[in-house]
Design a protein around this motif. Structure first.
Motif, short mmCIF file in Angstrom:
data_model
loop_
_atom_site.label_atom_id
_atom_site.label_comp_id
_atom_site.label_asym_id
_atom_site.label_seq_id
_atom_site.Cartn_x
_atom_site.Cartn_y
_atom_site.Cartn_z
N UNK A 479 0.77 -1.40 -0.05
CA UNK A 479 0.04 -0.18 0.01
C UNK A 479 0.87 1.24 -0.07
N UNK A 480 0.56 2.17 -1.07
CA UNK A 480 1.37 3.46 -0.91
C UNK A 480 0.94 4.37 -0.23
N UNK A 481 1.63 5.36 0.08
CA UNK A 481 1.41 6.45 1.30
C UNK A 481 1.11 7.57 0.55
N UNK A 482 1.10 8.67 1.21
CA UNK A 482 0.90 10.04 0.85
C UNK A 482 1.97 10.11 -0.31
N UNK A 483 1.77 11.10 -1.33
CA UNK A 483 2.60 11.34 -2.39
C UNK A 483 3.66 12.13 -1.82
N UNK A 484 4.96 12.05 -2.25
CA UNK A 484 6.01 13.31 -1.90
C UNK A 484 5.42 14.51 -2.76
N UNK A 489 1.28 21.68 -4.13
CA UNK A 489 0.50 21.28 -5.36
C UNK A 489 1.61 20.62 -6.49
N UNK A 490 2.62 20.37 -6.07
CA UNK A 490 3.37 19.51 -7.07
C UNK A 490 3.86 18.17 -6.53
N UNK A 491 3.66 17.24 -7.34
CA UNK A 491 4.04 15.77 -6.72
C UNK A 491 4.87 14.73 -7.69
N UNK A 501 7.34 10.35 -12.21
CA UNK A 501 6.67 11.44 -13.07
C UNK A 501 6.25 12.37 -12.22
N UNK A 502 6.35 13.79 -12.63
CA UNK A 502 5.96 15.00 -11.70
C UNK A 502 4.87 15.51 -12.37
#
Length: 544
Positions: A479-484, A489-491, A501-502
């Motif tokens: 299970x992935x966590x919160x996106x870096x 607003x940039x992930x 991928x950004x």
């Protein structure tokens, strides 16, 4: 006679007021005078200084600068493209369009009288600036600046905004914001065009600088893979070398403005040191920070226990509240929820002012905070059979199954039955179909859902239910966590073993970062740049 004199005086006052209204603001007067003397201010722009500028009038400014550069041989050789619009024949507009400085709005139209936004201005300024001979457009000029409202910057303007800011052409606005969708005035347009026209007028914006930028953390290896953490100033001088018997070497450090949370060993014990006053608060930690606005100074007993009711609000400048609180949520968007007396909860701002208050019996022996941030909170009973979601001083939902409030959108995830989840807005409308096993908010309007034990899908969903699939990726570690994220607003997402991928909160891809070898570590952000393994990149994918 008296009436005549009164009428004359009244007329004179009106003339004076009109003249004052026509004059530039005090901050802009010098720039307007200089630009006017340089011959780059068209007549239609040299008036109504505080009013919003149109797309056509900004083109008039840009065309005046370009023609002046052209006369002095200060432009690159550019092949102009023939352009026409159905709604304007303006020569300045057509010149700017032929040079690629400005685009139409679609369907063969230009919308000449449409008000220009700040991010549109940044794009035009960047493109015009690149036409100047010997213009620089390197990675350095496009390094990110993490604005508090950076999530609102559109993908097509992001590099332009960074360039305009770093080049000293455009400032931010108060509170470390750029206000990308705000309109742009005549005097602002003149001032920024002057800075572009001649770099000697460029400015450095100090109003948006990071309050914590005077300190930074460095890491070192001290043997057996153990890391050591140091605090340094902007010049690289090590700080806190006389702190107790540490010699300035710590197990971990967290920064919030002038507040430094120190952890000497792997043990739980924390201290907080105020760099401004020199005061040390033992067995405390600063947590729950909301950008650079405020955070909580909380007692942090050595055994990891919790002390309630003695939390203080701290500010990045090194000051704090004298009043103490029983904080239930971290600060977010300048708000937090606190327990008042076991019968009432209230939301406060960073000054302690009450935003709303409601009757809610909160007995810690019977209730616990399941999730929440800012003025949003989910309570659950001791055996996790009842959940209540509160936001904005209202009960949004209650359920016998788990509720998880979103931190970035007016939505919540509800367990419809054990292991089955769906997204709802605060009006109770179901926004997605029901998903099995896992569904999580991982960014602003961005969610991940389980497909299989090793595969997840990322979707974007607005509070009105508009949604689309962004990526389907392998998650070999479960299970992935919160996106870096850069925090604005940039992930960054590892979309395969060789690619990062950004993308932004609108789901628009900003760039991809590819490496020959396998990417074994999750990406991280450093001041808006992306760290992938041992290299640093712009979100566009360019290596720094």
């Amino acid at each position: 006679m008296k009436r005549t004199i009164a009428a004359i005086l009244s007329a004179a006052m009106l003339v004076t007021a009109a003249a004052a209204a026509e004059a530039p603001s005090s901050w802009a007067k010098s720039a307007v005078d200089t630009a006017r003397n340089a011959g780059i201010v068209p007549e239609q722009v040299d008036q109504a200084y505080t009013q919003s500028i149109t797309r056509a009038d900004f083109c008039a400014l840009a065309a005046a600068v370009y023609r002046t550069w052209e006369k002095s041989g200060n432009v690159k050789s550019v092949e102009k493209t023939a352009v026409s619009f159905s709604d304007t024949k303006d020569e300045d507009v057509l010149l700017c369009a032929s040079l690629g400085v400005v685009n139409g709005v679609g369907n063969g139209k230009f919308a000449p009288q449409q008000q220009l936004t700040r991010q549109q201005a940044a794009s035009m300024l960047h493109r015009l600036g690149n036409l100047r001979k010997n213009a620089k457009d390197s990675v350095k000029e496009r390094m990110p600046h993490v604005f508090a409202d950076g999530a609102d910057i559109q993908a097509w303007a992001r590099s332009d905004v960074y360039w305009a800011y770093n080049s000293g052409v455009m400032n931010g606005v108060s509170g470390n914001r750029f206000a990308p969708n705000n309109s742009y005035t005549h005097e602002q347009s003149i001032a920024t065009m002057l800075r572009l026209f001649d770099t000697k007028y460029a400015v450095k914006d100090d109003s948006t600088s990071s309050t914590g930028s005077k300190y930074h953390i460095t890491y070192g290896i001290v043997g057996a893979g153990m890391s050591q953490v140091y605090l340094e100033d902007a010049k690289g001088n090590r700080l806190l070398t006389d702190y107790k018997d540490t010699k300035g070497e710590f197990y971990d450090i967290d920064l919030f403005g002038e507040w430094v949370t120190l952890r000497e060993t792997a043990a739980y014990k924390h201290d907080v040191h105020n760099m401004k006053t020199g005061e040390t608060l033992e067995n405390c930690a600063v947590t729950g920070m909301d950008g650079e606005q405020a955070g909580w100074l909380r007692p942090s007993p050595e055994n990891g226990g919790t002390v309630y009711g003695k939390d203080r609000i701290v500010y990045a400048d090194g000051t704090s509240s004298t009043q103490t609180y029983d904080a239930l949520t971290d600060f977010k968007d300048g708000k937090a929820v606190v327990n008042v007396d076991g019968k009432t909860i209230r939301a406060i701002d960073t000054t302690g002012k009450t935003l709303w208050s409601m009757n809610f019996a909160f007995d810690r022996s019977k209730l616990a905070v399941e999730a929440g941030a800012g003025e949003r909170i989910v309570m659950t009973n001791s055996n996790s059979t009842s959940y209540t979601l509160i936001a904005g001083g209202k009960r949004i939902a209650s359920s016998s199954h788990a509720l998880d409030v979103s931190q970035y959108s007016d939505t919540y995830i509800a367990a419809e039955s054990t292991g089955y989840y769906a997204l709802y807005n605060f009006k109770g409308k179901k926004l997605t179909k029901t998903y099995q096993n896992a569904f999580n908010e991982v960014g602003q309007n961005i969610y991940s859902r389980w497909i299989s034990n090793t595969e997840y899908e990322y979707i974007r969903c607005d509070a009105d239910g508009t949604n689309k699939v962004l990526f389907r990726v392998k998650c070999p570690n479960g299970r992935p966590g919160t996106l870096p994220t850069d925090g604005a607003g940039v992930y960054a997402l590892r979309t395969d073993e060789h690619t990062i991928t950004c993308f932004d909160r609108f789901g628009t891809t900003l760039g991809t970062i590819k490496q020959d070898g396998e990417i074994t570590l999750e990406p991280t952000f450093e001041n808006g740049c992306v760290r992938v393994m041992d290299k640093l990149y712009l979100p566009t994918g360019e290596e720094i």
